[in-house]
Design an enzyme around this catalytic site. Sequence first.
Site, PDB file in Angstrom:
ATOM      1  N   ARG A 162       0.848  -1.197   0.000  1.00  0.00           N
ATOM      2  CA  ARG A 162       0.000   0.000   0.000  1.00  0.00           C
ATOM      3  C   ARG A 162       0.884   1.247   0.000  1.00  0.00           C
ATOM      4  O   ARG A 162       1.512   1.573   1.013  1.00  0.00           O
ATOM      5  CB  ARG A 162      -0.941   0.017   1.208  1.00  0.00           C
ATOM      6  N   ASP A 443      -4.080   2.577  13.738  1.00  0.00           N
ATOM      7  CA  ASP A 443      -3.297   3.347  12.787  1.00  0.00           C
ATOM      8  C   ASP A 443      -3.877   4.749  12.697  1.00  0.00           C
ATOM      9  O   ASP A 443      -4.675   5.164  13.553  1.00  0.00           O
ATOM     10  CB  ASP A 443      -3.203   2.642  11.427  1.00  0.00           C
TER      11      ASP A 443
END
Length: 542
Positions: A162, A443
């Site tokens: 990612r 996150d």
Amino acid sequence: MSLPTGVHLTIAPPKGGEDILSHDAIEFLAVLHRTFDNRRLELLENRKKIQDDLDRGKPLTFLPETAEIRSNLAWSCAPPAPGLEDRRVEITGPTDRKMVINALNSGAKTFMADFEDSNSPTWSNIVLGQANLRDAIRRTIDFEISGKQYKLSEKPAVLLIRPRGWHLPEPRLLIDGKPVSGSLFDFGLYFFHNAAELLKRGSGPYFYLPKMEHHLEARLWNDVFCLATSQLGLRQGSIRATVLIETLPAAFQMEEILYELKEHSSGLNCGRWDYIFSFIKKQRAHKACVFPDRTDVTMTVPFMDAYVRLLIQTCHKRKVAAMGGMSAQIPIKNDSAANERAMAKVRADKEREVKAGHDGTWVAHPALVKIALDIFNEGMKGPNQYHVRREDVVVTDKQIADPKVPGKITEQGVRDNVSAALSYCAAWISGNGCVPINHLMEDAATAEIARVQLWQWCKYSSKTDSGKIISPSYLTPIFSEEASKVAQLPGIDSAHVKIASEYMQGQVKAHWPSDFLTSDLMLHLEGVGVVGGSSGGKKAAL
């Protein structure tokens, strides 16, 4: 270093990453930058125009100009690439060496190595993360700490990457005086060093694409893929990309996004925490969209349920994977009862996903892999559920944007948001983007929800269930109390807590919240702005 003409590094490569930033690799990045950066910046400007329309009350809808794409049943996406036929459990995490080995050995089908929301983009994290992935692909990665050795298993998980979103720059690499896109930096280095090797090994360059808000942003990615493949003389169509549907505008353009990436598409993913953040942020001008405590915004509330059902229907209509969301729980040691309650939440979440028709799911910790695998093995007998067409689903634009969420704003909910935002931001500035908070591996998305909720509650003078009006002055002592607690946590620098607290208190007073805290806090990372975490620190040369 020998650098191509017009290229400047504001900081030397970290030790061990010199060959990642080779002359040829940077020249490849320069081609991508010079070809695509103007389009990227235009698309970011388009985001602002759409936000202005939303602020004035114009609702988001399915686009009338792309109705033919949605109604045309003749097109479908590319078949699954090698290793992506069965993705029933994917593990995610940053790219530090130990994490890469453990994730690849976890028993999950795939590992999404993350340069985005679970990564703090320090120079070392970004460049050495690329070195770690290069070594993992070639099976030369190992790691030793305290006498314990870590090596790859015989059959590691399939690797997906990612890169950062279109909005984030990489300001330590300047091309023609402008910072390169973080997206192109992360994608380009990985592709340049590894695409041919992956194809030789029977796999391929596979990606997760974050934070998109429009199908034209997907078209840009598709063009990047085509040029990159051509530049290296590789087979067109060898790239596969799964798009995270984690912004409210993208939820109205799922089919268009798949269409733009057709030959490169491997599906969509419910990026649910960022989706909640985007839902609040995009509808910031509307008091009706004020949410209760973030713990009340579950997957079963109307707008979340609508988005999930539409995503599954859309993906299976076009014969690609509909991936479920993250379970962020981590094992709770020394409290078996609390641990069992946490694991029960994981099981319930995964059972809901497999019954809904998802083709796989995410976990954040290796200990959750077996739990998720057992549930998907029981509920999904084949490699995927593309045959579950969900033709019963009818989702309207009003359902996608429905702000009704039952629940209350509690004083504890306010305090939890302050604590989570401060803990995460301080850790992020310190170089850690994957942070355990209250037995959850969080996150940036969690901090973003906390941030915009605090702003939203102040903006609209929301009341707690005990009758207290939430305002910046109400939050001031809470920030002070929680900052003192966070500063005592292991690995947290009190100077970084101070930066985080000042930033968050500025945010709750703002007319509108910033788009992304990661953009705002980048100046505190080495080689970007302030070095050493102090607002009075040394400035890096730019």
